[in-house]
Design an enzyme around this catalytic site. Sequence first.
Site, PDB file in Angstrom:
ATOM      1  N   GLU A 143     -22.545  33.952  28.206  1.00  9.79           N
ATOM      2  CA  GLU A 143     -22.931  33.986  26.782  1.00  9.79           C
ATOM      3  C   GLU A 143     -23.908  35.125  26.525  1.00  9.79           C
ATOM      4  O   GLU A 143     -23.885  35.758  25.474  1.00  9.79           O
ATOM      5  CB  GLU A 143     -23.495  32.620  26.366  1.00  9.79           C
ATOM      6  N   HIS A 145     -25.685  35.103  32.391  1.00 10.89           N
ATOM      7  CA  HIS A 145     -24.732  34.082  31.917  1.00 10.89           C
ATOM      8  C   HIS A 145     -23.734  34.742  30.962  1.00 10.89           C
ATOM      9  O   HIS A 145     -24.084  35.651  30.201  1.00 10.89           O
ATOM     10  CB  HIS A 145     -25.495  32.959  31.209  1.00 10.89           C
ATOM     11  N   GLY A 168     -17.250  25.456  28.175  1.00 15.14           N
ATOM     12  CA  GLY A 168     -17.311  24.737  26.912  1.00 15.14           C
ATOM     13  C   GLY A 168     -15.959  24.469  26.279  1.00 15.14           C
ATOM     14  O   GLY A 168     -15.877  24.083  25.118  1.00 15.14           O
ATOM     15  N   ASN A 183     -27.600  23.545  32.600  1.00 23.90           N
ATOM     16  CA  ASN A 183     -27.943  24.608  31.653  1.00 23.90           C
ATOM     17  C   ASN A 183     -27.898  23.983  30.265  1.00 23.90           C
ATOM     18  O   ASN A 183     -26.821  23.713  29.745  1.00 23.90           O
ATOM     19  CB  ASN A 183     -26.919  25.750  31.802  1.00 23.90           C
ATOM     20  N   LYS A 212     -28.719  25.264  27.509  1.00 22.13           N
ATOM     21  CA  LYS A 212     -28.418  26.233  26.444  1.00 22.13           C
ATOM     22  C   LYS A 212     -29.397  26.054  25.273  1.00 22.13           C
ATOM     23  O   LYS A 212     -30.548  25.730  25.494  1.00 22.13           O
ATOM     24  CB  LYS A 212     -26.940  26.122  26.029  1.00 22.13           C
ATOM     25  N   GLU A 268     -18.384  31.472  36.890  1.00 21.33           N
ATOM     26  CA  GLU A 268     -18.065  30.724  35.674  1.00 21.33           C
ATOM     27  C   GLU A 268     -16.985  31.471  34.904  1.00 21.33           C
ATOM     28  O   GLU A 268     -17.285  32.399  34.151  1.00 21.33           O
ATOM     29  CB  GLU A 268     -19.308  30.600  34.791  1.00 21.33           C
ATOM     30  N   SER A 296     -16.904  23.632  32.281  1.00 22.31           N
ATOM     31  CA  SER A 296     -16.383  22.286  32.011  1.00 22.31           C
ATOM     32  C   SER A 296     -16.409  21.369  33.238  1.00 22.31           C
ATOM     33  O   SER A 296     -15.480  20.584  33.449  1.00 22.31           O
ATOM     34  CB  SER A 296     -14.976  22.371  31.414  1.00 22.31           C
TER      35      SER A 296
HETATM   36  P1  PGA Z   1     -19.941  23.944  30.268  1.00 21.79           P
HETATM   37  O1  PGA Z   1     -20.937  25.221  30.425  1.00 21.79           O
HETATM   38  O2  PGA Z   1     -20.234  23.044  31.433  1.00 21.79           O
HETATM   39  O3  PGA Z   1     -20.341  23.327  28.946  1.00 21.79           O
HETATM   40  O4  PGA Z   1     -18.560  24.461  30.274  1.00 21.79           O
HETATM   41  C1  PGA Z   1     -21.173  25.792  31.677  1.00 21.79           C
HETATM   42  C2  PGA Z   1     -22.132  26.938  31.543  1.00 21.79           C
HETATM   43  O5  PGA Z   1     -22.021  27.704  30.565  1.00 21.79           O
HETATM   44  O6  PGA Z   1     -23.026  27.145  32.390  1.00 21.79           O
END
Ligand code: PGA
Length: 253
Positions: free
Chosen positions: A99, A97, A175, A10, A12, A169, A214
């Site tokens: 976010e 997601h 993140g 992803n 982003k 997640e 992460s």
């Molecule tokens: P990350 O993000 O691997 O940077 O923690 C995962 C995601 O949001 O899909």
Amino acid sequence: MARKKFVCGNWKMHRTAAEARTLAREVRAAAEPLAGRVDVAVAPPFTALFAVGAELAGSRIGLGAQNLHWEAQGAFTGEVSAHMLAEAGCRYVLCGHSERRQLFGDTDEAVRKKTGAALAAGLHPIVCVGETLPERESGRTLEVVGRQVRAALSGLGPDSIGGLTVAYEPVWAIGTGKTASAAQAQEVHAAIRGILKDLAPGAADAVRILYGGSVKPDNAAELMSQPDVDGALVGGASLKAIDFTGIIQGAIR
Ligand code: PGA
């Protein structure tokens, strides 16, 4: 039942179309040899879909989008429909997601409509769920994740459920460099599998449940060795071809 592992990047809101093309070329060079044993996809920003699709053409690496609107067309400024994504070459699309849920107001109902629209357009939805830190600390993880899964999948028949992927997640792990332990991930994945069995007894064992939050080359193998962790949804580490490939290797071990 043996489920083929699935690793999806992803990206982003990272990479212009030109930068994305370069990253896609690097990912293709490094990951294509592994892509027969593991399903691999990347989800760049909308503006880079065509460029990345062109770089990946003829490879086994799939293209995904990060979001969609559930209507086919109309006066929805700033939105993109499932058919538009399919035409742009997408096979996958992320739905809900965290976010999107936290920053852009995606509700359980919106995620349900997005998931249905993706399936109707022949896309493969990756339905994202996960609890916040306060929810985990108050012992509500399974309740929250269960509600999100049931809401997103409500009204779908077993065939449709068999055609999607779920991504667990934990919001506190995205993140942040904090990863759920393999045992914490497995506990939630098993609970999700239980709900899928309830909703679609014949299809649940075929549905892949990815872990995200992460994921890095050094923790990927352990996470994906859990019986119900069928792959990874990778943010930060998917922006470096070498790290993304290291994670794919972790799916094979
Ligand atoms: P990350 O993000 O691997 O940077 O923690 C995962 C995601 O949001 O899909």
